[in-house]
Enzyme design. Structure first.
Site, PDB file in Angstrom:
ATOM      1  N   GLY A 154       2.716   3.723   1.390  1.00  0.00           N
ATOM      2  CA  GLY A 154       3.275   3.967   2.712  1.00  0.00           C
ATOM      3  C   GLY A 154       3.892   5.347   2.846  1.00  0.00           C
ATOM      4  N   ASP A 188       4.185  -5.045  -7.362  1.00  0.00           N
ATOM      5  CA  ASP A 188       3.581  -3.777  -6.934  1.00  0.00           C
ATOM      6  C   ASP A 188       4.152  -2.601  -7.728  1.00  0.00           C
ATOM      7  OD1 ASP A 188       5.928  -4.547  -5.368  1.00  0.00           O
ATOM      8  OD2 ASP A 188       5.701  -2.624  -4.370  1.00  0.00           O
ATOM      9  N   GLY A 199       0.830  -1.208   0.000  1.00  0.00           N
ATOM     10  CA  GLY A 199       0.000   0.000   0.000  1.00  0.00           C
ATOM     11  C   GLY A 199       0.856   1.246   0.000  1.00  0.00           C
ATOM     12  N   ASP A 248       9.130   5.945   7.482  1.00  0.00           N
ATOM     13  CA  ASP A 248       8.845   7.288   7.991  1.00  0.00           C
ATOM     14  C   ASP A 248       7.902   8.068   7.075  1.00  0.00           C
ATOM     15  OD1 ASP A 248      10.470   7.800   5.834  1.00  0.00           O
ATOM     16  OD2 ASP A 248      12.057   8.816   6.967  1.00  0.00           O
ATOM     17  N   ARG A 295      -1.883  -1.459  -9.991  1.00  0.00           N
ATOM     18  CA  ARG A 295      -0.734  -2.328 -10.211  1.00  0.00           C
ATOM     19  C   ARG A 295      -1.209  -3.769 -10.212  1.00  0.00           C
ATOM     20  NH1 ARG A 295       2.835   0.866  -6.763  1.00  0.00           N
ATOM     21  NH2 ARG A 295       1.659   2.770  -6.384  1.00  0.00           N
ATOM     22  N   ARG A 344       3.717  13.133  -8.571  1.00  0.00           N
ATOM     23  CA  ARG A 344       3.780  12.152  -9.663  1.00  0.00           C
ATOM     24  C   ARG A 344       2.430  12.104 -10.374  1.00  0.00           C
ATOM     25  NH1 ARG A 344       5.989   6.208  -8.444  1.00  0.00           N
ATOM     26  NH2 ARG A 344       4.110   5.926  -7.197  1.00  0.00           N
TER      27      ARG A 344
END
Ligand code: AMP
Ligand code: MG
Length: 472
Positions: A88, A244, A86, A121, A179, A172
């Site tokens: 992150g 992915d 997912g 992070d 995916r 982006r």
């Protein structure tokens, strides 16, 4: 002027199981370092002043119409299934329909933690952000399907990687972020209604002319086969072809530890995390087939007549190597000049590549020089080229305009890894001139730009970059 983004969101209308609503996490002192005016125009985005844009593209201000969310997916990483990945460190702000009527995602990458962050992070540092900006835009200019870069922002915060690094956020743009792994997560969990919904959504968004899961599988196969052949033809190594990172749209996605080859060798690997060479240059076609097989496995979970579905899916996947070979041959034949097909072409191309590998010939410069008289100089033993060229010249006598074909197939400029590294080092010191220069030159990769001859030069011993890092 105020920044306006004409959002028209569809993913946020899908069931809640598909994502987690998540706003970007604000950063301390955002500064806009790049904005892609040409792309903004295609997207129908009107730019605002730099201050406003820095706030939006850093995630400090959520613009009107955005519905930020982190997408759920899973995937095979280096061959091992990871049941939950997912977004992150990214959020999808929403979608826009461009002046070309194509719907595209606008995503912030490096925008903070999400429910899918696991130990991470949620951040990105400047190096990988600028790398993705330059390389994805270069791929686009080369004519290769790819996600694109709309903006880059420095966050004014420190990100801890190998040491303290300046933080950054990339905006982006992608035809979608669906995916193979988006299908895998629902299939693996037995969420068949969601899998069906996703299949319908992907078809409507990317391949409206096909019907059913097997129609989708065939369309993704065709798009991926064409894409991988284009990577091969410019010496591109993706580096992390995990499921992915394999886009349903057929766009190149996720420029982590990617690189373009300098001297040609089929086993070239750049990624520091790819210790087994799974994603080496010459393995990419085989991995694309493997990834398609994972998509097939996921898609068939929704089909009642499992036996028939398995047979059809197997047939579709098994046809991919031939398709890849056809695309590869088309691309490489053009690189040496012919447009007509002759039986000996494959052997002629393979022979050249073998000799290039034995003679440390630069991939890009050798093919580009075929249109002139300097190709032999690329070989440690130039006679290895001469003896190949006899047969090649005889072959070209049966072609109408091989020079024009070669010019269109062989770029002068690719984003060389050592130049990217130098650009990043300069940007970290606050000098963005190399970044802007790279973007400007790589926007016209097929034009000889004499002023930029230094960007065509392969790395010296000292400049060679042996591994590129994920920068995660
Ligand atoms: P990638 O290597 O970029 O394809 O990422 C693989 C997975 O790791 C994805 O689920 C990413 O969202 C996640 N990831 C990578 N870097 C970070 C990070 N710094 N913080 C949180 N998640 C991350
Ligand atoms: Mg990824």
């Amino acid at each position: 002027m105020t920044l306006t983004i004409p959002f028209d969101n569809s993913y946020a209308r899908l069931p809640a199981a598909f994502y987690a609503r998540q706003s970007p996490e604000p950063v301390r002192a955002p500064r806009l370092v790049a904005f892609n005016d040409d792309l903004a125009q295609v997207l129908g985005i009107s730019p605002g002043d730099a201050q406003d844009m820095a706030q939006v593209f850093a995630g400090n201000t959520v613009p009107d119409g955005a519905e930020p969310l982190a997408q759920l997916y899973s995937g095979h990483q280096f061959g091992t299934y990871n049941p939950q990945l997912g977004d992150g460190r990214a959020v999808l702000l929403g979608e826009v329909v461009g002046t070309d009527w194509i719907r595209r995602d606008i995503q912030l990458k490096g925008s903070g933690r999400t429910p899918f962050s696991r130990q991470g992070d949620g951040r990105a540092w400047l190096g990988p952000v600028l790398r993705e900006y330059v390389v994805s835009e270069a791929m686009h200019a080369l004519g290769i399907p790819t996600t694109r870069a709309l903006a880059a922002v420095e966050t004014g915060e420190v990100v801890l990687r190998e040491g303290p690094m300046p933080g950054a956020v990339l905006t982006r743009v992608a035809q979608s972020h669906l995916r193979v792994g988006t299908f895998q997560v629902f299939a693996a969990r037995g969420q068949i209604a969601d899998l069906r919904r996703l299949t319908d959504y992907a078809i409507a968004r990317h391949y409206p002319d096909v019907t059913g899961p097997m129609g989708l599988l065939r369309a993704v196969r065709d798009a991926q086969a064409a894409l991988i052949a284009q990577w091969m033809a410019v010496g591109f190594i993706h580096g992390v072809m995990n499921t992915d990172n394999c886009a349903i749209s057929g766009e190149t996605i996720d420029y982590g530890p990617c690189a373009f080859m300098d001297s040609y060798h089929p086993n070239t690997v750049y990624s520091s995390i790819d210790r087994m060479g799974r994603y080496a240059y010459s393995n990419q076609p085989e991995i694309a087939v493997w990834n398609l097989a994972q998509l097939a496995t996921a898609l068939i979970q929704q089909i009642e007549d499992r036996q028939a579905a398995v047979e059809e899916a197997t047939e579709i996947v098994h046809a991919m190597p031939d398709l890849l070979q056809q695309h590869w041959l088309l691309r490489f034949r053009a690189k040496i000049g012919p447009t007509t097909e002759e039986y000996g072409d494959l052997a002629l191309i393979s022979d050249l590549l073998t000799r290039m590998a034995q003679n440390q010939a630069d991939f890009t410069n050798t093919f580009h020089a075929l249109g002139g008289d300097a190709a032999r100089d690329q070989f440690t033993d130039p006679t290895a080229f001469d003896s190949w060229a006899e047969g090649w010249r005889a072959r070209l006598t049966r072609e109408a305009d091989p020079l024009a074909v070669m010019r269109a197939a062989n770029p002068a400029f690719i984003p060389r890894n050592h130049r990217i590294e130098q650009m990043i080092q300069a940007a970290v010191q606050g000098d963005y001139a190399p970044f802007h220069r790279l973007n400007a030159v790589l926007a016209r990769p097929y034009d000889d730009q004499p002023d930029a001859a230094d960007l065509r030069r392969p790395p010296t011993q000292d400049e060679v970059v042996h591994a590129t890092f994920c920068g995660t």
